[in-house]
Design an enzyme around this catalytic site. Structure first.
Site, PDB file in Angstrom:
ATOM      1  N   THR A 186     -52.045 -16.869 -10.332  1.00  0.00           N
ATOM      2  CA  THR A 186     -52.690 -18.126 -10.728  1.00  0.00           C
ATOM      3  C   THR A 186     -52.672 -19.162  -9.613  1.00  0.00           C
ATOM      4  O   THR A 186     -53.597 -19.962  -9.479  1.00  0.00           O
ATOM      5  CB  THR A 186     -51.950 -18.695 -11.958  1.00  0.00           C
TER       6      THR A 186
ATOM      7  N   SER B 222     -50.283  -8.491 -12.768  1.00  0.00           N
ATOM      8  CA  SER B 222     -50.255  -7.369 -13.719  1.00  0.00           C
ATOM      9  C   SER B 222     -50.686  -6.083 -13.011  1.00  0.00           C
ATOM     10  O   SER B 222     -50.380  -4.985 -13.475  1.00  0.00           O
ATOM     11  CB  SER B 222     -51.199  -7.629 -14.894  1.00  0.00           C
TER      12      SER B 222
END
Ligand code: ASP
Length: 353
Positions: free
Chosen positions: A28, A73
């Site tokens: 992010t 991820s």
């Protein structure tokens, strides 16, 4: 997976007080909204536009970036290896390293790196952000600037924090003791079984007694990883079929058994029989607790005595993240007996013994 070296023009001062390598992997932190309102990675060489204070750190800043930044991820052993190799290749040229990484699997990568980098005597500080640096309320600015400060901090010419750690929301945690515990607030990480390594306020307060001493000897990499590990998390009512499907995963070499409290499991004869059968087939079964605090003490209760008897090994207060990565790396590097011995040894401050 390719890397690229980025030119971030921090106008290096004539006499920098040190040199830090930032390894940008994605997450992010480095995202910005595109025209349609979706978060996508931005060109990291534009970081100074978002973080002008980087110019005033009086440090030489070098940046290596994943050519295609990724959501964490998607991180795995190949990426851990690449990060470890960049650190090795740049080791002598830099005083410390900052790894910018998504928060979701940061604790896994930090744990893996702590086992891959034997003999580490310089800081490797992981950080990231809950809000992209492009957002006005982002936590990215403080996280990165303080992480760089910590990566370059020295006392009497030696690194103050010569270990792999995570800096997030004003706290410095040991990497292989950390877990992601929060996805909406800024305090994303904790290390329930180990004290903070530092707390950042007006100044950075280092908890010197909790910080590892730099080991003697050179940096040695352990990058052979065996991913044939599985996790078996117990819950009341778990069926024999569910247990079997994990313990009989084709080729599985190690199973992290997540038990209750201080290492307890139901005394069901079929469960003990399935575990004993797996161990007889050569599978290493490592018992860690589902409790975020405390540790496994095999044999303390009747409900863990059987596990001890059949050869389950105790993981003390290892986190799941540290247990999985430690097993993968030790099983990749050593034969079974040596791996079993080392799994029960604290190698990088990851467990209490
Ligand atoms: N999904 C993101 C990642 O882990 C979340 C973050 O960066 O905080 O890459």
């Amino acid at each position: 997976m390719k890397l690229k070296r980025l030119q971030v023009n921090t106008a290096s001062p004539a006499q920098p007080r040190g040199s830090v390598l930032v390894i940008y992997t994605g997450g992010t932190f480095g995202m910005a909204f595109d025209g349609s309102g979706t978060l996508v990675p931005f060109d990291f060489s534009r970081i100074l536009g978002y973080l002008p204070p980087l110019k005033h750190l009086a440090l030489e800043l070098n940046v290596v970036s994943f050519e295609t930044p990724i959501d964490s991820s998607n991180m795995g052993p190949d990426h851990w290896r690449i990060i470890a190799e960049v650190i090795r290749d740049e080791y002598d040229r830099n005083d410390g390293f900052v790894v910018l990484h998504g928060t979701d699997t940061m604790a896994y990568t930090a744990s893996a790196l702590s086992f891959m980098l034997e003999g580490l005597s310089k800081p490797v500080v992981f950080t990231g952000a809950q809000l992209p640096v492009s957002e006005p309320r982002s936590d990215a600015r403080e996280n990165l600037i303080t992480a760089i400060e910590i990566a370059s901090a020295k006392k009497d010419g030696k690194a103050i924090v010569p270990e792999v750690c995570i800096y997030f929301d004003y706290e410095l945690l040991r990497g292989n003791r950390s877990r992601k515990v929060e996805s909406m607030q800024f305090d994303a990480f904790d290390s329930g079984n180990y004290p903070l390594l530092a707390k950042a306020g007006v100044k950075i307060d280092y908890n010197h007694s909790a910080i590892r001493q730099a080991p003697e000897g050179p940096l040695r990499l352990h990058t052979r990883v065996d991913p044939r590990i599985a996790i078996l998390k117990l819950f009341p009512g778990i069926t024999r079929e569910a247990v079997r499907s994990v313990l009989r995963t084709p080729d599985v070499r190690g199973v992290v058994l997540e038990t209750y409290g201080s290492g307890n499991a139901p005394t069901l004869p079929w469960l003990v029989a399935e575990l004993a059968d797996a161990i007889a087939r050569g599978v290493v079964v490592l018992n860690i607790s589902q409790c975020p605090g405390g540790m496994v003490i095999l044999g303390r209760y009747e409900t863990s005595k059987e596990l001890l008897r059949i050869g389950v090994i105790g993981g003390s207060d290892l986190t799941t993240e540290a247990a999985v990565t430690k097993m993968m790396i030790l099983m990749g590097e050593y034969d079974r007996d040596r791996a079993v011995e080392l799994i029960q040894t604290s190698l990088a401050g990851e467990m209490s013994v």
